[in-house]
Scaffold this motif. Structure first.
Motif, PDB file in Angstrom:
ATOM      1  N   ARG A 139      33.412  24.246 -58.338  1.00  0.00           N
ATOM      2  CA  ARG A 139      33.250  24.509 -59.772  1.00  0.00           C
ATOM      3  C   ARG A 139      32.239  23.550 -60.398  1.00  0.00           C
ATOM      4  N   ILE A 140      31.083  23.489 -59.740  1.00  0.00           N
ATOM      5  CA  ILE A 140      29.987  22.618 -60.170  1.00  0.00           C
ATOM      6  C   ILE A 140      28.787  23.468 -60.560  1.00  0.00           C
ATOM      7  N   LEU A 141      28.148  23.118 -61.672  1.00  0.00           N
ATOM      8  CA  LEU A 141      26.909  23.773 -62.084  1.00  0.00           C
ATOM      9  C   LEU A 141      25.754  22.840 -61.754  1.00  0.00           C
ATOM     10  N   ARG A 142      24.892  23.279 -60.846  1.00  0.00           N
ATOM     11  CA  ARG A 142      23.812  22.432 -60.347  1.00  0.00           C
ATOM     12  C   ARG A 142      22.496  23.206 -60.403  1.00  0.00           C
ATOM     13  N   ALA A 143      21.455  22.571 -60.905  1.00  0.00           N
ATOM     14  CA  ALA A 143      20.143  23.213 -60.943  1.00  0.00           C
ATOM     15  C   ALA A 143      19.598  23.374 -59.532  1.00  0.00           C
ATOM     16  N   VAL A 144      18.837  24.434 -59.325  1.00  0.00           N
ATOM     17  CA  VAL A 144      18.184  24.644 -58.039  1.00  0.00           C
ATOM     18  C   VAL A 144      17.050  23.629 -57.880  1.00  0.00           C
ATOM     19  N   GLY A 145      16.992  22.996 -56.714  1.00  0.00           N
ATOM     20  CA  GLY A 145      15.894  22.060 -56.457  1.00  0.00           C
ATOM     21  C   GLY A 145      15.957  20.846 -57.356  1.00  0.00           C
ATOM     22  N   THR A 146      14.805  20.468 -57.913  1.00  0.00           N
ATOM     23  CA  THR A 146      14.703  19.308 -58.794  1.00  0.00           C
ATOM     24  C   THR A 146      15.040  19.738 -60.221  1.00  0.00           C
ATOM     25  N   PRO A 147      16.136  19.250 -60.800  1.00  0.00           N
ATOM     26  CA  PRO A 147      16.559  19.746 -62.129  1.00  0.00           C
ATOM     27  C   PRO A 147      15.524  19.504 -63.216  1.00  0.00           C
ATOM     28  N   GLN A 148      14.815  18.374 -63.144  1.00  0.00           N
ATOM     29  CA  GLN A 148      13.792  18.107 -64.166  1.00  0.00           C
ATOM     30  C   GLN A 148      12.737  19.212 -64.182  1.00  0.00           C
ATOM     31  N   ASP A 149      12.378  19.702 -62.998  1.00  0.00           N
ATOM     32  CA  ASP A 149      11.387  20.777 -62.923  1.00  0.00           C
ATOM     33  C   ASP A 149      11.930  22.060 -63.538  1.00  0.00           C
ATOM     34  N   ARG A 150      13.200  22.368 -63.254  1.00  0.00           N
ATOM     35  CA  ARG A 150      13.772  23.617 -63.766  1.00  0.00           C
ATOM     36  C   ARG A 150      13.808  23.634 -65.285  1.00  0.00           C
ATOM     37  N   PHE A 151      14.164  22.500 -65.911  1.00  0.00           N
ATOM     38  CA  PHE A 151      14.276  22.478 -67.373  1.00  0.00           C
ATOM     39  C   PHE A 151      12.917  22.303 -68.033  1.00  0.00           C
ATOM     40  N   ASN A 152      11.994  21.690 -67.323  1.00  0.00           N
ATOM     41  CA  ASN A 152      10.638  21.572 -67.862  1.00  0.00           C
ATOM     42  C   ASN A 152       9.943  22.926 -67.836  1.00  0.00           C
ATOM     43  N   GLU A 153      10.283  23.742 -66.835  1.00  0.00           N
ATOM     44  CA  GLU A 153       9.730  25.095 -66.757  1.00  0.00           C
ATOM     45  C   GLU A 153      10.252  25.954 -67.904  1.00  0.00           C
ATOM     46  N   ASP A 154      11.538  25.900 -68.104  1.00  0.00           N
ATOM     47  CA  ASP A 154      12.178  26.767 -69.102  1.00  0.00           C
ATOM     48  C   ASP A 154      13.317  25.995 -69.753  1.00  0.00           C
ATOM     49  N   LEU A 168      32.559  29.661 -67.377  1.00  0.00           N
ATOM     50  CA  LEU A 168      33.143  29.573 -66.038  1.00  0.00           C
ATOM     51  C   LEU A 168      34.077  28.386 -65.853  1.00  0.00           C
ATOM     52  N   ASP A 169      34.112  27.487 -66.840  1.00  0.00           N
ATOM     53  CA  ASP A 169      34.922  26.274 -66.715  1.00  0.00           C
ATOM     54  C   ASP A 169      34.414  25.410 -65.567  1.00  0.00           C
ATOM     55  N   PHE A 170      33.078  25.229 -65.523  1.00  0.00           N
ATOM     56  CA  PHE A 170      32.440  24.420 -64.488  1.00  0.00           C
ATOM     57  C   PHE A 170      32.007  23.071 -65.062  1.00  0.00           C
ATOM     58  N   GLU A 171      31.928  22.091 -64.186  1.00  0.00           N
ATOM     59  CA  GLU A 171      31.413  20.776 -64.555  1.00  0.00           C
ATOM     60  C   GLU A 171      29.925  20.718 -64.242  1.00  0.00           C
ATOM     61  N   LEU A 172      29.172  19.993 -65.073  1.00  0.00           N
ATOM     62  CA  LEU A 172      27.750  19.796 -64.802  1.00  0.00           C
ATOM     63  C   LEU A 172      27.579  18.739 -63.722  1.00  0.00           C
ATOM     64  N   ALA A 173      26.782  19.053 -62.700  1.00  0.00           N
ATOM     65  CA  ALA A 173      26.456  18.047 -61.690  1.00  0.00           C
ATOM     66  C   ALA A 173      25.758  16.880 -62.382  1.00  0.00           C
ATOM     67  N   SER A 174      25.983  15.687 -61.902  1.00  0.00           N
ATOM     68  CA  SER A 174      25.490  14.489 -62.596  1.00  0.00           C
ATOM     69  C   SER A 174      23.982  14.509 -62.782  1.00  0.00           C
ATOM     70  N   GLU A 175      23.231  14.886 -61.732  1.00  0.00           N
ATOM     71  CA  GLU A 175      21.768  14.881 -61.855  1.00  0.00           C
ATOM     72  C   GLU A 175      21.298  15.996 -62.789  1.00  0.00           C
ATOM     73  N   THR A 176      22.052  17.098 -62.840  1.00  0.00           N
ATOM     74  CA  THR A 176      21.716  18.182 -63.764  1.00  0.00           C
ATOM     75  C   THR A 176      21.996  17.764 -65.203  1.00  0.00           C
ATOM     76  N   PHE A 177      23.114  17.067 -65.413  1.00  0.00           N
ATOM     77  CA  PHE A 177      23.457  16.549 -66.736  1.00  0.00           C
ATOM     78  C   PHE A 177      22.371  15.597 -67.243  1.00  0.00           C
ATOM     79  N   VAL A 178      21.944  14.685 -66.388  1.00  0.00           N
ATOM     80  CA  VAL A 178      20.918  13.699 -66.781  1.00  0.00           C
ATOM     81  C   VAL A 178      19.621  14.408 -67.150  1.00  0.00           C
TER      82      VAL A 178
END
Length: 394
Positions: A139-154, A168-178
């Motif tokens: 129950r983890i929400l994690r960005a694909v690949g490098t999260p900084q790239d995913r959020f910088n893209e969109d 979904l009642d998921f927790e944000l993965a730490s690197e995705t949260f940051v």
């Protein structure tokens, strides 16, 4: 496979018979794995758009520049999109160009979160290149690949991530949260209409409190219109844990109340919502404030609507306050009219009957008639109204 996928299998098979790859992809695959109801069936293929159109007799170019062809087959409509990669993004939202590719792996790499990066083959095999199955299980929400790239893209993916956490009642993965927190300022680059859609889905989700806590934690509220006062926003979280808003009107109305608005039209205009929705939220907000001071009256019901009053009572019930649903029902049953046009006589008819000239007099008189009917001091009948006018004009 659910019925929706079974019905779409002939599409995959027809593409494969033509010599190309084809898979179910996206959120529908995720929801199947979570045993949730699915809505849209999306298909990805190695066939280029022109090739897809040659395979099927009936197609519509709904987004062909992005590789999407709508296939009309066996009474159904299916979006079939070519595997693609995306060039440099503009406006932190859209790719400047898309490139069609033949490899599924390249297509899945451009997805936002691992739990949305699955592909499902026609034999039921799940293709999981980014450990999304592990994230689903944990129950983890994690960005694909490098999260900084995913959020910088969109940057809208930040709001989508918060919404997924709430739904979904998921927790944000730490690197995705940051990465969300460091890129939250990019939300100012995104159209407010798109942000509204995601935030609205968050607020009406079963686990909206989780998503809203995450929104505050990554400081996203600082970049949303009228939301800069995090302390006031946090008042929303004082609702009982597990409470779920009945609908968007109740959610946004209470949100505006928490922010201290007595009339939310100015703020809602910034969010570019429809006039109808803004009116419903404003009615709820007015009803909530009235109810905190006194019981509802027939006039409250008439002017604000049964829905607004009911939503207020539901919210009060959740907060442990005294409620009176029976009174609202009784007021509704006794109400003779719901809107002015239901009055059996028009202002023009009254003017003719009593030779009243156009001007303030008829306006004030008709308003008195309207209120008298609403208060059940006057029957909504032609005879009663004519007698009423005779009496007041003596």
């Amino acid at each position: 496979m659910p019925a929706e996928f079974v019905e779409a299998l002939p599409i995959l098979q027809k593409i494969r018979n033509a010599g190309y790859e084809a898979y179910f992809v996206g959120g529908s695959v995720r929801d199947v794995l979570l045993d949730r109801e699915i809505h849209d069936v999306d298909i990805a293929t190695s066939a280029y758009p022109a090739e897809t159109k040659r395979i099927f007799e009936h197609t519509i170019d709904i987004g062909i520049e992005h590789g999407t062809v709508l296939v009309l087959e066996n009474g159904g409509e299916y979006e079939v999109t070519t595997f693609r990669t995306e060039d440099v993004y503009v406006d932190y939202r859209r790719p400047s160009h898309v490139n069609f590719v033949r490899q599924l792996s390249e297509d899945l790499l451009r997805r936002d979160f691992t739990i949305n990066a699955f592909a499902l083959a026609e034999n039921g095999d799940v293709i999981d290149l980014y450990h999304g199955l592990d994230d689903l299980e944990n129950r983890i929400l994690r960005a694909v690949g490098t999260p900084q790239d995913r959020f910088n893209e969109d940057a809208l993916r930040i709001m989508r991530g918060l919404r997924f956490a709430a739904v979904l009642d998921f927790e944000l993965a730490s690197e995705t949260f940051v990465a969300m927190k460091s890129h939250a300022h990019l939300l100012e680059k995104i159209s407010i209409e798109r942000i509204f859609i995601e935030l609205d889905k968050l607020l009406t989700a079963d686990f909206w409190q989780k998503g809203f806590r995450d929104l505050l934690a990554i400081s996203a509220a600082d970049y949303l219109p009228g939301f800069s006062d995090a302390q006031k926003l946090a008042q929303l979280l004082k609702l009982p844990e597990g409470f779920v808003f009945t609908n968007s009107v109740q959610a946004w109305g209470y949100l505006l109340h928490s922010l201290g608005y007595s009339d939310g039209k100015f703020l809602l205009k910034k969010w570019k919502v429809s006039k109808d929705f803004a009116g419903q939220v404003t009615h709820f907000l007015t009803a909530y404030q009235h109810r905190k001071a006194a019981a509802f009256s027939s006039e409250d019901l008439y002017h604000l609507g049964l829905s607004s009053l009911t939503l207020v009572e539901e919210l009060l019930a959740a907060q442990g306050a005294e409620t009176d649903f029976e009174r609202i029902c009784a007021l509704s049953d006794a109400l003779q009219i719901r809107e002015r046009k239901e009055i059996v006589m028009t202002a023009g008819q009254i003017m003719t009957a009593f030779d009243i000239k156009p001007g303030p007099e008829i306006g004030e008189l008709f308003h008195e008639i309207e209120l008298a009917i609403v208060r059940n001091q006057l029957e909504n009948s032609e005879t009663a109204i004519l007698n009423y006018v005779k009496d007041v004009r003596k």
